[in-house]
Motif scaffolding. Structure first.
Motif, mmCIF file in Angstrom:
data_model
loop_
_atom_site.group_PDB
_atom_site.id
_atom_site.type_symbol
_atom_site.label_atom_id
_atom_site.label_comp_id
_atom_site.label_asym_id
_atom_site.label_seq_id
_atom_site.Cartn_x
_atom_site.Cartn_y
_atom_site.Cartn_z
ATOM 1 N N TYR A 132 -5.650 -1.110 0.896
ATOM 2 C CA TYR A 132 -4.563 -0.014 1.149
ATOM 3 C C TYR A 132 -5.051 1.409 0.648
ATOM 4 O O TYR A 132 -5.138 2.297 1.230
ATOM 5 C CB TYR A 132 -3.356 -0.483 0.448
ATOM 6 N N HIS A 133 -5.231 1.386 -0.881
ATOM 7 C CA HIS A 133 -5.536 2.515 -1.470
ATOM 8 C C HIS A 133 -6.952 2.489 -2.213
ATOM 9 O O HIS A 133 -7.351 3.537 -3.113
ATOM 10 C CB HIS A 133 -4.385 3.097 -2.448
ATOM 11 N N HIS A 185 -0.819 -2.112 -7.393
ATOM 12 C CA HIS A 185 -0.018 -0.794 -7.136
ATOM 13 C C HIS A 185 1.104 -0.954 -6.159
ATOM 14 O O HIS A 185 2.118 -0.652 -6.510
ATOM 15 C CB HIS A 185 -1.627 -0.047 -6.305
ATOM 16 N N ARG A 186 1.019 -1.273 -4.926
ATOM 17 C CA ARG A 186 2.227 -1.400 -3.772
ATOM 18 C C ARG A 186 2.144 -2.824 -3.475
ATOM 19 O O ARG A 186 2.585 -2.990 -2.126
ATOM 20 C CB ARG A 186 1.835 -0.321 -2.900
ATOM 21 N N CYS A 218 -8.734 -3.612 -2.665
ATOM 22 C CA CYS A 218 -7.610 -3.504 -1.885
ATOM 23 C C CYS A 218 -7.821 -2.602 -0.825
ATOM 24 O O CYS A 218 -8.325 -1.341 -0.935
ATOM 25 C CB CYS A 218 -6.470 -3.014 -2.618
ATOM 26 N N CYS A 238 -1.825 -6.801 -5.002
ATOM 27 C CA CYS A 238 -2.435 -5.467 -5.619
ATOM 28 C C CYS A 238 -1.221 -5.203 -6.478
ATOM 29 O O CYS A 238 -0.031 -5.011 -5.922
ATOM 30 C CB CYS A 238 -2.901 -4.566 -4.512
HETATM 31 FE FE1 FES Z 1 -3.599 -1.594 -3.383
HETATM 32 FE FE2 FES Z 1 -2.289 0.689 -3.197
HETATM 33 S S1 FES Z 1 -1.542 -1.267 -2.797
HETATM 34 S S2 FES Z 1 -4.505 0.201 -3.915
#
Ligand code: FES
Ligand code: FE
Length: 446
Positions: free
Chosen positions: A110-111, A90-91, A108, A88
């Motif tokens: 995570y978020h 994002h992170r 994802c 992902c």
């Molecule tokens: Fe995937 Fe934050 S790491 S949405």
């Protein structure tokens, strides 16, 4: 390219002497060389990811790896295949965590960022409330900028390969003159092959090159020691063991480019009989399926004479035509490899034969299989020894076949030698050293 520079290119080239066949053992154990491999070998080569039969329908996917990089392999609506980094943006969480399935999108955990099956970022929770729109300022956020990295994808007769490098030659060029030898397993019928097993996964504590090199070049271990107990114990009870002879005729092929290699015995089907049993040997050698295979392959090579063939497409795609196990050696640091394997058969083979292939592979080339254990034990012992300082101080010998009178067999295409040779291993290490030390495809390409 800004490359990791812990070894000079000149030092790397000198780790392998392909002319006389000397190998510096540090190529199997050095952490810095491994980091360089990830960058220069694995991020620039075509890597086997699976079979088209793993993802027949739109939205079907598998998650796998390109070396250490996690990827998603997914069938598109138009029938094409996409491969993108399973990370992902994002992170960095893995976008998809299951091994396989069918998806309309990937979310994802995570978020909650969501990507469509082509890898476009399509939904970001609280996008409107929490992110500034790119159109309204430089600091802005646009979903179109945040899709995962896409790899190039191509297939060869059912096998799916991917490559990160835009500059690398196309897959067919990359496979060089090795394709007739791949066809012995992949092109026996116009129906092609199908997968009859899931992905089997094993960890072996050894460097990936021991496995890849053996499937590329080493019939020596099969014809001498390693599998002897397995072979003898699998022969039918009425066989007089005092009359059993080890096969001694056969050939090896070294690709003219690319580090690929294969080898086989000629005519002597006793070994395949011991490994796969009479039903599979009859299917492979007699009757309409065998005749059809020969009429398709015979223009290229006398496939009906080849027994117990082993093969590696550099770097980590290996398979055994006749036994039909196919595997990728996913590297996990210099000291470990994950083996991901599956079984293919002619798609139009009788069900009874498919079942026999499945059954026999469980006994032979699978986590619990006799022959897989034989091979793995050798590699693990070698790797363990390489922890020693002195064990890494002297070259290993890959001289077999170098300088001996030419035993090229003109019945088979390309550069061939006697079956007990390390010509293909020298080809593999030569290509490895070039990939490791030459920055440009201008000098590397065929
Ligand atoms: Fe995937 Fe934050 S790491 S949405
Ligand atoms: Fe073996």
């Amino acid at each position: 390219i800004k490359w990791v520079k812990k070894w000079s290119n000149e030092e790397i080239k000198n780790l392998v002497d392909q002319e006389i066949g000397l190998i510096d053992p540090r190529i199997y154990s050095d952490q810095d060389l491994y980091e360089i491999e990830l960058e220069r070998v694995f991020a620039r080569s075509w890597l086997l990811l699976g079979h088209e039969g793993h993802i027949p329908k739109a939205g079907d996917y598998i998650t796998t790896y390109m070396a250490e990089d996690p990827v998603i392999v997914v069938r598109q609506k138009d029938g094409s295949i996409k491969v993108f980094l399973n990370q992902c943006r994002h992170r960095g969480m893995r976008i998809e965590r299951s091994d396989f399935g069918n998806a309309k999108s990937f979310t994802c955990t995570y978020h909650g960022w969501a990507y469509d099956t082509a890898g476009n970022l399509v939904n970001v929770p609280f996008e409107k409330e929490a992110f500034c729109d790119k159109k309204e300022g430089d600091c802005g956020f646009d979903k179109a900028d945040w899709g995962p990295l896409q790899a190039r994808v191509d297939t060869y007769k059912g096998l799916i390969f991917a490559n990160w490098d835009e500059e690398a030659p196309d897959l067919l060029t990359y496979l060089s003159d090795a394709t007739p030898y791949m066809d012995v397993m992949l092109d026996r019928t116009e129906a092609g092959t199908e997968v009859i097993s899931g992905m089997q996964k094993t960890v072996i504590p050894c460097n990936w090159k021991f496995a890849a090199e053996q499937f590329c070049s080493d019939m020596y271990h099969a014809g001498t020691m390693s599998h002897l107990a397995g072979v003898l114990s699998s022969l039918p009870p009425d066989v007089d063991l005092s009359q059993v002879k080890l096969p001694s005729t056969g050939n090896q092929f070294r690709a003219k480019w690319g580090g690929h290699g294969t080898g086989w015995f000629n005519d002597d089907f006793a070994l395949l009989q011991a490994i796969m049993g009479p039903k599979v040997v009859d299917y492979w050698t007699k009757g309409p399926a065998a005749e059809r295979a020969q009429s398709r392959l015979g223009q290229k090579l006398p496939a009906d004479r080849m027994v117990a063939q082993h093969m590696t497409i550099f770097p980590t795609c290996s398979f055994l035509p006749g036994i039909n196990t196919v595997r990728t050696w996913h590297p996990r640091g210099p000291h470990e490899v994950e083996v991901w394997s599956f079984i293919v058969v002619d798609a139009d083979a009788p069900e009874e034969i498919k079942e026999e292939y499945r059954r026999k592979n469980i006994f032979t080339f699978n986590q619990g299989g006799t022959y897989e254990q034989d091979d793995g034990e050798n590699w693990v012992e070698v790797q363990r020894g390489l922890r020693g300082h002195k064990a890494r101080s002297q070259p290993l010998c890959a001289q077999m076949g170098a300088g001996v009178p030419n035993k090229n067999n003109p019945e088979f295409p390309g550069k061939t030698s006697y079956v007990y040779s390390e010509e293909a291993a020298r080809g593999m290490y030569h290509h490895w050293a070039r990939m490791m030390s030459e920055p440009s495809w201008e000098t590397l390409r065929p």
